[in-house]
Motif scaffolding. Structure first.
Motif, PDB file in Angstrom:
ATOM      1  N   SER A 105      -3.577  -2.595  -3.255  1.00 42.04           N
ATOM      2  CA  SER A 105      -3.539  -1.980  -3.474  1.00 42.04           C
ATOM      3  C   SER A 105      -3.901  -1.008  -4.949  1.00 42.04           C
ATOM      4  CB  SER A 105      -2.056  -2.443  -4.082  1.00 42.04           C
ATOM      5  OG  SER A 105      -2.187  -3.302  -5.586  1.00 42.04           O
ATOM      6  N   LEU A 136       0.970  -1.390  -0.280  1.00 42.29           N
ATOM      7  CA  LEU A 136       0.206   0.212   0.307  1.00 42.29           C
ATOM      8  C   LEU A 136       1.024   1.305  -0.086  1.00 42.29           C
ATOM      9  CD1 LEU A 136      -2.553   1.198  -0.103  1.00 42.29           C
ATOM     10  CD2 LEU A 136      -2.608   1.028   2.098  1.00 42.29           C
ATOM     11  N   ALA A 191      -7.168  -2.401   1.175  1.00 44.81           N
ATOM     12  CA  ALA A 191      -5.864  -2.396   1.007  1.00 44.81           C
ATOM     13  C   ALA A 191      -5.547  -2.154   2.385  1.00 44.81           C
ATOM     14  CB  ALA A 191      -5.231  -0.803   0.839  1.00 44.81           C
ATOM     15  N   ARG A 209      -3.065  -4.878   4.710  1.00 46.03           N
ATOM     16  CA  ARG A 209      -1.476  -4.680   5.381  1.00 46.03           C
ATOM     17  C   ARG A 209      -1.779  -4.926   6.712  1.00 46.03           C
ATOM     18  NH1 ARG A 209      -1.294   1.249   5.922  1.00 46.03           N
ATOM     19  NH2 ARG A 209      -2.618   1.200   7.360  1.00 46.03           N
TER      20      ARG A 209
END
Length: 194
Positions: free
Chosen positions: A187, A112, A131, A135
Motif C-alpha cells: 500500500s 491499494l 502492491a 492485490r
C-alpha cells in the motif's frame, strides 16, 4: 531551533538539549492538532527520545562499546521494547474491541485502491508493481488476507513475549517487521517515517 537543539544534544549526548528540543515540538504538535490530523510520524521518535532522556542511566554507560552488552544498555533496550510492546498490544486489543471476529472483515484486496483515494495520488512505480501483485493475490485467494490479518493481530498481542523470552524476541520482532514490510509493499503506508 528545536532541530538545532536536537542535533546538538545527539552529538554531545546532552539530555538537557534533547529535552529542550522535545518540548517545543510537542507544543507545536499539540497546537497544530486542532487544525488538522496529527503527524503520526512524530509520535514514535518523540516518545523514544523522551524515554532516552528520562531513563536514569548516563548515556556514556550505554554507548561505551566493546564486545559485551552492558547492563545499562540492556535496561534502555528493555524500556524501549516495553514502549513498543504497549503500543502494539493496544493496537491488537483495539481491533478485538472493535469486533471479536475482526479478521473476517479485513479486505486487503481493497488496500491499494483505498490508499489511492486517501492520498489522492498513485504509488511510485516499484511500489505500484508490488502492491498490484499483492492485490491480485488477495483477490484470487481471499484466505491469504485473513491469514495475514490473524498473523498481524497475534504478533501485536504477543509483543510482550519479546520482553520475557528469547524465543519471543526471535519470533515476534521479525514477524512484526515482516508485517510492516508487507503493508509497505502492498500500500505504500510507511510506519517508520522519521
Amino acid at each position: 531551533a528545536a532541530v538545532v537543539l536536537l542535533g546538538f544534544g545527539a552529538l554531545r549526548l546532552n539530555r538537557g538539549a534533547i529535552a529542550g528540543a522535545i518540548v517545543p515540538v510537542v507544543i507545536l504538535e499539540w497546537a497544530a492538532y486542532r487544525f488538522r490530523g496529527q503527524l503520526y510520524e512524530l509520535d514514535t521518535p518523540i516518545a523514544v527520545l523522551a524515554i532516552l532522556v528520562i531513563y536514569p542511566t548516563p548515556w556514556q554507560h550505554c554507548l561505551r562499546g566493546g564486545s559485551h552488552v552492558s547492563a545499562a544498555a540492556t535496561g534502555v533496550g528493555r524500556a524501549l521494547a516495553a514502549y513498543f510492546a504497549v503500543i502494539y498490544f493496544l493496537c491488537g486489543y483495539s481491533k478485538l474491541a472493535l469486533s471479536p471476529t475482526w479478521w473476517q472483515s479485513v479486505h486487503l484486496e481493497l488496500l491499494l485502491a483505498s490508499m489511492w483515494l486517501w492520498q489522492s495520488a498513485r504509488l511510485p512505480e516499484p511500489l505500484l508493481t508490488s502492491a498490484s501483485l499483492m492485490r491480485d493475490v488477495f483477490v484470487v485467494w481471499p484466505w491469504v488476507g485473513t491469514v495475514a490479518a490473524v498473523v498481524t493481530l497475534t504478533a501485536e498481542l504477543a509483543w510482550f513475549a519479546a520482553l520475557l523470552s528469547r524465543w519471543g524476541r526471535r519470533l515476534v520482532v521479525p514477524t512484526m517487521l515482516a508485517c510492516h514490510a508487507a503493508i509497505f509493499l502492498g500500500s505504500g503506508i510507511n510506519f517508520f517515517m522519521f
